[in-house]
Design a protein around this motif. Structure first.
Motif, short mmCIF file in Angstrom:
data_model
loop_
_atom_site.label_atom_id
_atom_site.label_comp_id
_atom_site.label_asym_id
_atom_site.label_seq_id
_atom_site.Cartn_x
_atom_site.Cartn_y
_atom_site.Cartn_z
N ILE A 60 21.64 21.35 -16.17
CA ILE A 60 20.62 21.69 -15.44
C ILE A 60 21.30 21.86 -14.06
CG2 ILE A 60 18.22 21.51 -14.57
CD1 ILE A 60 17.68 19.62 -16.90
N PRO A 61 21.83 23.06 -13.71
CA PRO A 61 22.28 23.02 -12.06
C PRO A 61 21.33 23.54 -11.16
CG PRO A 61 22.84 25.18 -13.60
CD PRO A 61 22.22 24.13 -14.46
N ALA A 62 21.63 23.34 -9.97
CA ALA A 62 20.73 23.67 -8.83
C ALA A 62 20.75 25.34 -8.97
CB ALA A 62 20.97 23.23 -7.70
N THR A 63 19.39 25.85 -8.72
CA THR A 63 19.23 27.31 -8.76
C THR A 63 18.24 27.46 -7.47
OG1 THR A 63 17.46 27.05 -10.30
CG2 THR A 63 19.80 27.75 -11.18
N GLU A 64 17.27 28.08 -7.59
CA GLU A 64 16.19 28.36 -6.48
C GLU A 64 15.35 26.92 -6.45
OE1 GLU A 64 14.12 30.03 -10.24
OE2 GLU A 64 16.23 30.06 -9.30
N THR A 65 15.67 26.08 -7.42
CA THR A 65 15.10 24.86 -7.55
C THR A 65 16.15 23.70 -7.52
OG1 THR A 65 14.71 24.74 -9.79
CG2 THR A 65 12.85 25.45 -8.44
N ASN A 102 5.74 26.14 -13.97
CA ASN A 102 4.49 26.26 -13.52
C ASN A 102 3.67 25.27 -13.66
OD1 ASN A 102 5.14 28.66 -12.14
ND2 ASN A 102 4.68 29.74 -14.17
N TYR A 103 3.05 24.67 -12.92
CA TYR A 103 1.97 23.47 -13.00
C TYR A 103 0.47 24.04 -13.03
CZ TYR A 103 -0.75 19.15 -12.39
OH TYR A 103 -1.62 18.28 -12.74
N GLU A 104 -0.19 23.96 -13.88
CA GLU A 104 -1.61 24.19 -13.84
C GLU A 104 -2.32 23.07 -14.23
OE1 GLU A 104 -4.86 26.60 -13.38
OE2 GLU A 104 -2.90 27.40 -13.33
N LEU A 105 -3.19 22.51 -13.33
CA LEU A 105 -4.28 21.23 -13.46
C LEU A 105 -5.03 21.35 -14.95
CD1 LEU A 105 -4.87 18.54 -12.34
CD2 LEU A 105 -6.57 19.82 -11.19
N VAL A 106 -4.78 20.47 -15.47
CA VAL A 106 -5.77 20.73 -16.66
C VAL A 106 -6.85 19.46 -16.60
CG1 VAL A 106 -5.75 20.12 -19.39
CG2 VAL A 106 -3.86 21.43 -18.15
N PRO A 107 -8.18 19.71 -16.93
CA PRO A 107 -8.51 20.80 -17.30
C PRO A 107 -8.69 22.43 -16.62
CG PRO A 107 -10.33 19.41 -17.28
CD PRO A 107 -8.99 18.72 -16.80
N GLY A 108 -8.30 23.25 -16.85
CA GLY A 108 -8.57 24.41 -15.97
C GLY A 108 -9.22 25.79 -16.86
N ARG A 109 -8.98 26.64 -16.23
CA ARG A 109 -9.75 27.95 -17.18
C ARG A 109 -8.93 28.13 -18.12
NH1 ARG A 109 -7.59 30.87 -12.86
NH2 ARG A 109 -6.57 32.61 -13.65
N GLY A 132 11.23 36.78 -14.26
CA GLY A 132 11.19 35.65 -13.61
C GLY A 132 10.17 34.62 -13.70
N MET A 133 9.45 34.85 -14.63
CA MET A 133 8.00 33.88 -14.76
C MET A 133 8.77 32.72 -15.42
SD MET A 133 4.44 34.70 -17.02
CE MET A 133 3.23 33.40 -16.94
N HIS A 134 8.22 31.65 -14.96
CA HIS A 134 8.39 30.42 -15.25
C HIS A 134 7.66 29.82 -16.59
CE1 HIS A 134 11.05 29.01 -11.88
NE2 HIS A 134 11.31 30.25 -11.97
N ALA A 135 8.02 28.94 -17.51
CA ALA A 135 7.21 28.27 -18.45
C ALA A 135 6.13 27.32 -17.83
CB ALA A 135 7.93 27.65 -19.52
N TYR A 136 5.05 27.02 -18.33
CA TYR A 136 4.26 26.28 -17.98
C TYR A 136 4.51 24.65 -18.48
CZ TYR A 136 1.13 29.72 -16.07
OH TYR A 136 0.61 30.94 -15.47
N SER A 137 4.26 23.97 -17.49
CA SER A 137 4.56 22.28 -17.59
C SER A 137 3.43 21.86 -18.74
CB SER A 137 4.60 21.56 -16.58
OG SER A 137 3.34 21.74 -15.78
N SER A 138 2.28 22.56 -18.92
CA SER A 138 1.30 22.06 -20.01
C SER A 138 1.62 22.53 -21.24
CB SER A 138 -0.19 22.49 -19.32
OG SER A 138 0.05 23.75 -19.18
N ASP A 139 2.54 23.43 -21.43
CA ASP A 139 2.76 23.77 -22.55
C ASP A 139 3.59 22.88 -23.43
OD1 ASP A 139 3.81 25.06 -25.02
OD2 ASP A 139 5.29 26.28 -23.89
#
Length: 214
Positions: free
Chosen positions: A60-65, A183-190, A200-207
């Motif tokens: 896991i190298p450094a990229t934009e993060t 991507n972090y989405e607070l759960v519960p959410g919609r 360039g879309m990132h996966a969700y951490s809630s997946d």
């Protein structure tokens, strides 16, 4: 009075006992410390820490993060090995996860020697020399080859499985990995039944399918 004067013979006896013991010191065998063996052990431990740093960074190298090194993943893995996380302590060394109160933080984890040593030896072969001294592209090629070999049928007990899982666990439970690289989405959410995928879309951490790092 009796207390003050009564202590003098005791002191005298102690001094005499000390003088009498001096000849015994010269009769004791000389204890030889095997300095080369200690140096080899210390170098091996240092090399294993360096190996953990390198493979974590390559994975896991450094990229934009920030990557593994920027999020202190190698330190997480080292501590996880000390605690025997994910069954990384062999049954003979006490397979149960140990508590912080009984942890010797200065000691090298048993799992480090048992898991990182064969990984380092295999990487040396694949790099055709000292893996830690090889150029970055050569190191990446060697680790890619090791990873491919470790996940072929029949290699389920390859030590790289445990180390790779701990690296990924350490990174994706960090703030950077869990909320910036993912991507972090607070759960519960919609509930969004249809989420468009963009470049360039990132996966969700809630997946939670991402928990399976194998």
């Amino acid at each position: 009075m009796s207390g003050e004067h009564g202590s003098a013979p005791v002191i005298a006896r102690r001094e005499m006992l000390g003088l009498a013991a001096l000849p015994l010191l010269f009769c004791l065998p000389v204890i030889g410390f095997e300095a080369p063996k200690i140096a080899r052990w210390w170098r091996a431990r240092t090399d294993r820490r360096a190996l953990l740093d390198v493979v974590s960074d390559l994975l896991i190298p450094a990229t934009e993060t920030q990557g593994s090194l920027g999020t202190a993943v190698p330190s997480f893995v080292w501590q996880a090995l000390q605690h025997g996380l994910d069954g990384t302590r062999s049954p003979g060394s006490g397979g149960a996860i140990v508590g912080a109160s009984t942890l010797d933080t200065d000691a090298e984890p048993e799992g480090s020697r048992r898991l990182l040593t064969p990984i380092g030896e295999e990487l040396d072969v694949l790099a055709k020399g000292d893996f830690l001294k090889a150029a970055a592209p050569q190191q990446l090629a060697a680790l890619t080859a090791l990873d491919a070999h470790a996940f072929t049928p029949g290699q389920e007990d390859h030590p790289w499985h445990k180390i790779k899982d701990l690296i990924l666990t350490g990174y994706y439970t960090s703030e950077t990995g869990g909320s910036r690289e993912l991507n972090y989405e607070l759960v519960p959410g919609r509930f969004d039944p249809d989420v468009p995928i963009t470049p360039g879309m990132h996966a969700y951490s809630s997946d939670w399918t991402a928990v399976d790092f194998g």
